[in-house]
Design a protein around this motif. Sequence first.
Motif, PDB file in Angstrom:
ATOM      1  N   LEU A  31      67.390  65.532  26.247  1.00 48.83           N
ATOM      2  CA  LEU A  31      67.393  64.825  24.970  1.00 48.83           C
ATOM      3  C   LEU A  31      67.032  65.811  23.862  1.00 48.83           C
ATOM      4  O   LEU A  31      65.891  66.280  23.794  1.00 48.83           O
ATOM      5  CB  LEU A  31      66.376  63.681  24.979  1.00 48.83           C
ATOM      6  N   ARG A  32      67.999  66.135  23.009  1.00 53.45           N
ATOM      7  CA  ARG A  32      67.773  67.069  21.906  1.00 53.45           C
ATOM      8  C   ARG A  32      68.422  66.509  20.652  1.00 53.45           C
ATOM      9  O   ARG A  32      69.455  65.840  20.720  1.00 53.45           O
ATOM     10  CB  ARG A  32      68.381  68.435  22.222  1.00 53.45           C
ATOM     11  N   ARG A  37      66.119  70.467  18.911  1.00 52.83           N
ATOM     12  CA  ARG A  37      64.703  70.241  19.202  1.00 52.83           C
ATOM     13  C   ARG A  37      64.536  69.018  20.096  1.00 52.83           C
ATOM     14  O   ARG A  37      65.373  68.124  20.093  1.00 52.83           O
ATOM     15  CB  ARG A  37      63.909  69.994  17.915  1.00 52.83           C
ATOM     16  N   SER A  38      63.426  68.995  20.823  1.00 51.50           N
ATOM     17  CA  SER A  38      63.034  67.795  21.562  1.00 51.50           C
ATOM     18  C   SER A  38      61.739  67.276  20.965  1.00 51.50           C
ATOM     19  O   SER A  38      60.858  68.054  20.587  1.00 51.50           O
ATOM     20  CB  SER A  38      62.830  68.096  23.040  1.00 51.50           C
ATOM     21  N   GLY A 114      51.875  65.801  24.508  1.00 51.11           N
ATOM     22  CA  GLY A 114      53.136  65.792  23.781  1.00 51.11           C
ATOM     23  C   GLY A 114      54.036  66.961  24.155  1.00 51.11           C
ATOM     24  O   GLY A 114      55.247  66.801  24.316  1.00 51.11           O
ATOM     25  N   ILE A 115      53.448  68.155  24.306  1.00 50.36           N
ATOM     26  CA  ILE A 115      54.225  69.335  24.703  1.00 50.36           C
ATOM     27  C   ILE A 115      54.847  69.109  26.071  1.00 50.36           C
ATOM     28  O   ILE A 115      56.025  69.411  26.300  1.00 50.36           O
ATOM     29  CB  ILE A 115      53.342  70.596  24.698  1.00 50.36           C
ATOM     30  N   SER A 116      54.059  68.565  26.998  1.00 52.99           N
ATOM     31  CA  SER A 116      54.557  68.326  28.357  1.00 52.99           C
ATOM     32  C   SER A 116      55.729  67.352  28.348  1.00 52.99           C
ATOM     33  O   SER A 116      56.752  67.584  29.009  1.00 52.99           O
ATOM     34  CB  SER A 116      53.439  67.779  29.237  1.00 52.99           C
ATOM     35  N   LYS A 117      55.589  66.252  27.593  1.00 57.26           N
ATOM     36  CA  LYS A 117      56.666  65.270  27.535  1.00 57.26           C
ATOM     37  C   LYS A 117      57.912  65.850  26.868  1.00 57.26           C
ATOM     38  O   LYS A 117      59.038  65.608  27.311  1.00 57.26           O
ATOM     39  CB  LYS A 117      56.193  64.018  26.792  1.00 57.26           C
ATOM     40  N   ALA A 118      57.722  66.641  25.812  1.00 56.47           N
ATOM     41  CA  ALA A 118      58.859  67.237  25.113  1.00 56.47           C
ATOM     42  C   ALA A 118      59.557  68.269  25.994  1.00 56.47           C
ATOM     43  O   ALA A 118      60.788  68.373  25.981  1.00 56.47           O
ATOM     44  CB  ALA A 118      58.391  67.870  23.806  1.00 56.47           C
ATOM     45  N   LEU A 119      58.782  69.041  26.776  1.00 56.61           N
ATOM     46  CA  LEU A 119      59.382  70.039  27.678  1.00 56.61           C
ATOM     47  C   LEU A 119      60.277  69.367  28.707  1.00 56.61           C
ATOM     48  O   LEU A 119      61.386  69.825  28.983  1.00 56.61           O
ATOM     49  CB  LEU A 119      58.293  70.847  28.385  1.00 56.61           C
ATOM     50  N   GLN A 120      59.794  68.269  29.288  1.00 56.49           N
ATOM     51  CA  GLN A 120      60.606  67.609  30.323  1.00 56.49           C
ATOM     52  C   GLN A 120      61.801  66.892  29.711  1.00 56.49           C
ATOM     53  O   GLN A 120      62.795  66.690  30.393  1.00 56.49           O
ATOM     54  CB  GLN A 120      59.757  66.684  31.197  1.00 56.49           C
TER      55      GLN A 120
END
Length: 162
Positions: A31-32, A37-38, A114-120
């Motif tokens: 998802l970008r 960006r995510s 938030g970083i973890s969720k955005a990375l995945q």
Amino acid sequence: MTDQVNSLEELGQVADAAAPVVEAEIPREPLRDALGRSYATGKRKDAVARVWIKPGSGKVVVNGKEMGKYFARPVLQMILRQPFSVAGVEDQFDVMATVKGGGLSGQAGAVKHGISKALQLYDPGLRGALKAAGFLTRDSRVVERKKYGKRKARRSFQFSKR
């Protein structure tokens, strides 16, 4: 009762025939947004962080300040770097985060979530490592409310005999 099984081999054949067919897991799509960006929202205690990640040199900006300026303690900076080290993508993503509420420790935990969720969301292949480390789970511990008849949540008033 005409279908009688006489040996273990026949039992295996019957079991294979009766086993339900399991569909292959549907691969997740990245998802970008239009800028590549995510986005994800991270939460911890009373802090809420809005996090955008994009490919870059590893620069982290929190509320318009560099990570070293906003989170001065090395422990908090280490917390923010954990998702990247677990996923094995250090210095490959730039992070832009805005965080509100709570204290610095809760805010660092919210940005990490938030970083973890955005990375995945950016790369679904990283989900397994992040999930195994427990970074995708929201830490639901919050401050307990004060009860009436108590000085704090559980602490009683000091007893006076006379």
